[in-house]
Design an enzyme around this catalytic site. Structure first.
Site, short mmCIF file in Angstrom:
data_model
loop_
_atom_site.label_atom_id
_atom_site.label_comp_id
_atom_site.label_asym_id
_atom_site.label_seq_id
_atom_site.Cartn_x
_atom_site.Cartn_y
_atom_site.Cartn_z
N THR A 123 0.87 -1.18 0.00
CA THR A 123 0.00 0.00 0.00
C THR A 123 0.91 1.23 0.00
OG1 THR A 123 -0.22 -0.22 2.41
CG2 THR A 123 -2.02 -1.09 1.05
N LYS A 164 3.92 -7.14 3.98
CA LYS A 164 3.74 -5.74 3.67
C LYS A 164 3.46 -5.03 4.98
CE LYS A 164 0.54 -3.44 3.29
NZ LYS A 164 -0.08 -2.40 4.22
N THR A 213 -0.89 -1.09 9.21
CA THR A 213 -1.43 -2.43 8.82
C THR A 213 -0.29 -3.26 8.29
OG1 THR A 213 -3.44 -1.37 8.33
CG2 THR A 213 -3.05 -3.43 7.21
N GLU A 227 6.21 4.65 7.15
CA GLU A 227 5.74 5.72 6.29
C GLU A 227 6.56 7.00 6.48
OE1 GLU A 227 1.09 4.38 5.71
OE2 GLU A 227 1.60 5.71 7.37
N ASN A 237 -0.42 10.44 5.76
CA ASN A 237 -1.62 10.06 6.51
C ASN A 237 -2.69 11.14 6.56
OD1 ASN A 237 -1.31 7.24 7.75
ND2 ASN A 237 0.71 8.17 7.98
N SER A 280 -7.69 9.70 -0.02
CA SER A 280 -7.95 10.34 -1.32
C SER A 280 -7.07 9.76 -2.42
CB SER A 280 -7.71 11.85 -1.19
OG SER A 280 -6.41 12.11 -0.76
#
Length: 408
Positions: free
Chosen positions: A154, A180, A191, A277, A403, A408
């Site tokens: 992702t 992942k 996640t 991230e 985040n 979107s």
């Protein structure tokens, strides 16, 4: 001893993989993967401790604990199928039915996993079309395994896979895996999705025990942002095709299997922490000299989840007070005036404090050490011989950007 080899989920005998661009959420990129074993497998699994559990977690937990053999795993990226009620559970059943029909296997041998946005329903027409597209493309090549590891990403920036080979009962046995995970990752089944395959012959009971014990020191010791996901799943499938004498007791073969499994899980866990991230560095925390391993774990986790410490790592700032502070509010008892602290990386090792007080050190050298892609803080609390390691990452501007507009 085990040998690290190239590969991932297709490294072990009898395992195949495929991937496709189903258009679930992303455009012009693969977003579905399929793992398949030519024979039924014994299955083990561990799942999120979050009370809010995604439909695939409930489905897989029921299948694994119910004792059914597993033969296929269907994974989609983009939509998590979490907080979707009865409809979400029905979609798991539809996914399993579609895979069973395409692969000519039993529906209860199909496991499912999803990752992505919470609250959205799966577009089942695309999911079912994706399954039909992947089934004829299944291959046991290393390339197909790598492609599958890329399809489940992702916000990940890198695909994550690993494989090892170990001799059990005189026979070469392979363990491979892919995962992942980049955000919404925190200890206690972070996640995060991880799929491990092996051709070892091992009882279901020992397979589950090996996995359940190992996640305590691997996946449960990583954190990116302090958020425990609704979808965390680790699945371990063993098809027995290596031909080793079946492991039914905790003998030397079981010990060797667990060591090899630990390498896979620790490697994949560190890959996730290092790809947090927006991050620029893997941040490792080692606690030494603890009275118990649990005490060391609590302290290590507290440091890697400290936002102020993570921000200091991003700024390459040897702000050791934040580390000592995070240890202090962890809930674990220790004497702050006995702590020695070091920073270490490829650029060297430097002691920062001794017995809770700063020593003379070069700020320039500290900055060089903290500017590497992998940075370690080592704290010796001088209370015993127990140790623990936790892994996290720095906290950057990009984490907020990613985040702030994830849906979107």
């Amino acid at each position: 001893m085990y040998e690290v080899i190239q590969g991932g989920v297709t490294a072990a005998k009898g395992f195949m993989a495929a991937s496709t661009a189903a258009g679930i959420k992303y455009k012009n990129r693969p977003d579905m993967a399929m793992i398949y074993s030519t024979v039924p497998c014994r299955a083990a699994g561990t799942f999120t401790t979050n009370l809010v559990k995604a439909a695939p977690v409930k489905w897989d937990k029921n299948q694994v604990t119910g004792g059914a053999d597993a033969q296929a795993v269907i994974v989609n990226a983009g939509i998590a199928n979490a907080c979707t009620g009865k409809e979400g559970m029905d979609y798991c059943a539809r996914t399993a039915a579609a895979a069973a029909e395409s692969l000519d296997i039993k529906a209860d041998s199909v496991l499912v996993a999803s990752t992505g946005v919470i609250g959205m329903q799966l577009p089942m027409d695309r999911i079912e079309a994706g399954i039909r597209a992947m089934a004829p493309e299944l291959k046991g090549s290393l390339e197909s395994g790598t492609k599958a590891s890329k399809a489940i990403m992702t916000t990940d920036t890198k695909h994550k896979e690993a494989a090892v080979q170990v001799v059990l009962g005189g026979m070469p046995v392979t363990i491979g895996g892919m995962c992942k995970g980049s955000g919404m990752i925190h200890p206690n089944m972070c996640t995060m999705l991880s799929f491990i395959t092996t051709d070892a012959a091992i009882s279901k009971e020992l397979l589950q025990e090996a996995l359940s014990e190992d996640i305590k020191d691997t996946y449960n010791m990583i954190s990116v942002d302090g958020d425990t996901s609704t979808n965390d799943t680790v699945l371990l499938l063993a098809n027995g095709l290596a031909g080793n004498p079946e492991i039914t007791e905790k003998n030397e073969d079981y010990k060797a299997f667990c060591e090899a499994l630990n390498y896979i899980n620790e490697t994949l866990a560190k890959k996730m922490a290092g790809d947090g991230e927006g991050c620029t560095a893997l941040f490792e925390v080692k606690i030494k000299g603890a009275q118990t391993k649990e005490q060391a774990k609590i302290l290590a986790k507290s440091v890697i989840t400290s936002s102020l410490t993570k921000a200091a790592v991003f700024g390459h700032d040897a702000n050791w007070g934040r580390i000592l502070c995070a240890m202090g509010y962890s809930g674990a008892d220790f004497d702050p005036e006995q702590v020695d602290l070091y920073f270490e990386s490829a650029a060297g090792k430097l002691q920062i404090i001794k017995d809770g007080v700063a020593v003379e050190y070069s700020e320039e050298q500290a900055t060089k050490i903290l500017s590497q892609q992998e940075v370690t803080a080592i704290a010796d609390i001088k209370m015993g011989t127990a140790e623990a390691v936790a892994w996290g990452c720095d906290l950057t501007f990009d984490y907020v950007k990613i985040n702030a507009d994830y849906r979107s």
